[in-house]
Design a protein around this motif. Sequence first.
Motif, mmCIF file in Angstrom:
data_model
loop_
_atom_site.group_PDB
_atom_site.id
_atom_site.type_symbol
_atom_site.label_atom_id
_atom_site.label_comp_id
_atom_site.label_asym_id
_atom_site.label_seq_id
_atom_site.Cartn_x
_atom_site.Cartn_y
_atom_site.Cartn_z
ATOM 1 N N ARG A 249 -23.762 0.171 26.313
ATOM 2 C CA ARG A 249 -24.681 1.255 26.636
ATOM 3 C C ARG A 249 -24.756 2.358 25.161
ATOM 4 N NH1 ARG A 249 -22.354 4.718 31.074
ATOM 5 N NH2 ARG A 249 -20.517 4.332 29.587
ATOM 6 N N TRP A 250 -26.091 2.700 24.650
ATOM 7 C CA TRP A 250 -26.476 3.239 23.529
ATOM 8 C C TRP A 250 -26.972 4.673 23.966
ATOM 9 C CZ3 TRP A 250 -25.926 1.085 18.422
ATOM 10 C CH2 TRP A 250 -25.430 -0.142 18.297
ATOM 11 N N VAL A 251 -26.573 5.439 22.823
ATOM 12 C CA VAL A 251 -27.633 6.744 22.867
ATOM 13 C C VAL A 251 -27.871 6.959 21.436
ATOM 14 C CG1 VAL A 251 -25.338 8.036 22.275
ATOM 15 C CG2 VAL A 251 -27.399 9.153 23.257
ATOM 16 N N SER B 213 -24.634 -9.673 18.569
ATOM 17 C CA SER B 213 -24.791 -10.198 19.877
ATOM 18 C C SER B 213 -23.556 -9.644 20.799
ATOM 19 C CB SER B 213 -24.385 -11.649 19.959
ATOM 20 O OG SER B 213 -23.170 -12.063 19.219
ATOM 21 N N ASP B 214 -22.445 -9.146 20.361
ATOM 22 C CA ASP B 214 -21.253 -8.386 20.978
ATOM 23 C C ASP B 214 -21.730 -6.734 21.518
ATOM 24 O OD1 ASP B 214 -19.489 -10.396 20.515
ATOM 25 O OD2 ASP B 214 -19.129 -9.455 18.493
ATOM 26 N N HIS C 44 -30.805 -10.190 18.943
ATOM 27 C CA HIS C 44 -29.675 -10.968 19.412
ATOM 28 C C HIS C 44 -29.525 -10.914 20.826
ATOM 29 C CE1 HIS C 44 -28.636 -9.833 15.224
ATOM 30 N NE2 HIS C 44 -28.022 -11.099 15.158
ATOM 31 N N SER C 45 -30.382 -10.406 21.619
ATOM 32 C CA SER C 45 -30.284 -10.151 23.147
ATOM 33 C C SER C 45 -31.149 -11.428 23.799
ATOM 34 C CB SER C 45 -30.750 -8.837 23.508
ATOM 35 O OG SER C 45 -32.202 -8.744 23.402
ATOM 36 N N ARG D 258 -10.826 -1.842 18.078
ATOM 37 C CA ARG D 258 -9.832 -2.572 17.852
ATOM 38 C C ARG D 258 -10.062 -3.946 17.174
ATOM 39 N NH1 ARG D 258 -8.226 -0.008 22.915
ATOM 40 N NH2 ARG D 258 -8.826 -1.896 23.923
ATOM 41 N N ARG D 259 -11.391 -3.993 17.170
ATOM 42 C CA ARG D 259 -11.988 -5.560 16.630
ATOM 43 C C ARG D 259 -11.704 -5.289 15.161
ATOM 44 N NH1 ARG D 259 -15.510 -7.744 20.791
ATOM 45 N NH2 ARG D 259 -16.218 -9.248 18.809
#
Length: 324
Positions: A199-201, A193-194, A220-221, A186-187
């Motif tokens: 969680r990633w796969v 950074s967002d 960015h983390s 929806r963004r």
Amino acid sequence: MNLKQKLTIRHLRLIDTLGRELSISRCAEVLHTSQSAISRGLSEVEEILQTRLFERTTRRVVPTSSGQMLIWHAEQILGQFDRVEADFDALQRGVGGALNVGMMGGFSPTWLVQAVKLASEQAPELTIRLRSNFADNLLADLISGRCDIIVTHFDIRQFSNEELVVDVLYNEQVVVVAAPGHPLTRRKKIDWSDLVNERWVMMPPETSTRRAVERNLVMHSRSISPVITEAFELHYIVELVRSAGMLTALPTALASWLEREANLVRRLPVVDEFSPWAVCVARLRSRAAGPAERLFINSLKTVAAKSQSDLSPKNKKKQHFFEA
């Protein structure tokens, strides 16, 4: 030293297997023989070549520089024999020939189907075997003879003047995707950074996409290590995106196919996405291209050219493979 009269296929299979297993006992299991037979065979080869090929320890064997060279040649020669066997098998079954094509996993399914259909229409008796692998492994498969041509985004153009004949099919862009209904869909604008806390796969680290994602996330983390679940098969990745709310990154053509045809993912509007890289089709310069190789390469080039034309600004209304 007359190797053609003394060195046999049995010797080469022994060296090839021992080079992979690095263990006389495991080599004996693979070749269904005894450890003493493996030791005798290795001694025969070393006697023929008048050099030591493996250093023996109590638990394993380690190839010497001469051993490494012979392993490489054995793999190439045996790969050629495998191709001969496959071609004769195809002829005996009434098929005109066989073509082994190494494919990167992210190549557009739509484009691949069109290329196979185009080649099959022109050569109905041609058997096409598609083999998926990582980019680095595809190059090894090509050199060893397990594949006749490869399609990959690995930057193999640097080899084109010597080892490879390379044609660039198109420039690929990688995008981040989520499941339909994920809050991020929806963004209108998303920064890396967002994405740090998501969680990633992802595919294993051998893939360029995985390395690019990890690089962007780490940049960015700062203090947060990205949480990445690793999977090799695409259907597991898609299901984890769809049902577990994870994110992944995919080549644009593949992501668009999953979005348009299966309604499984949505592309996210990430700022500063990945730099594009070239998707190429390549063959070895040292092996003359046969009719099957030339046909399939031309089919890939025809489909890629048509698809890129369909995606040009003046043909935007005719898009078939990408959606805005």
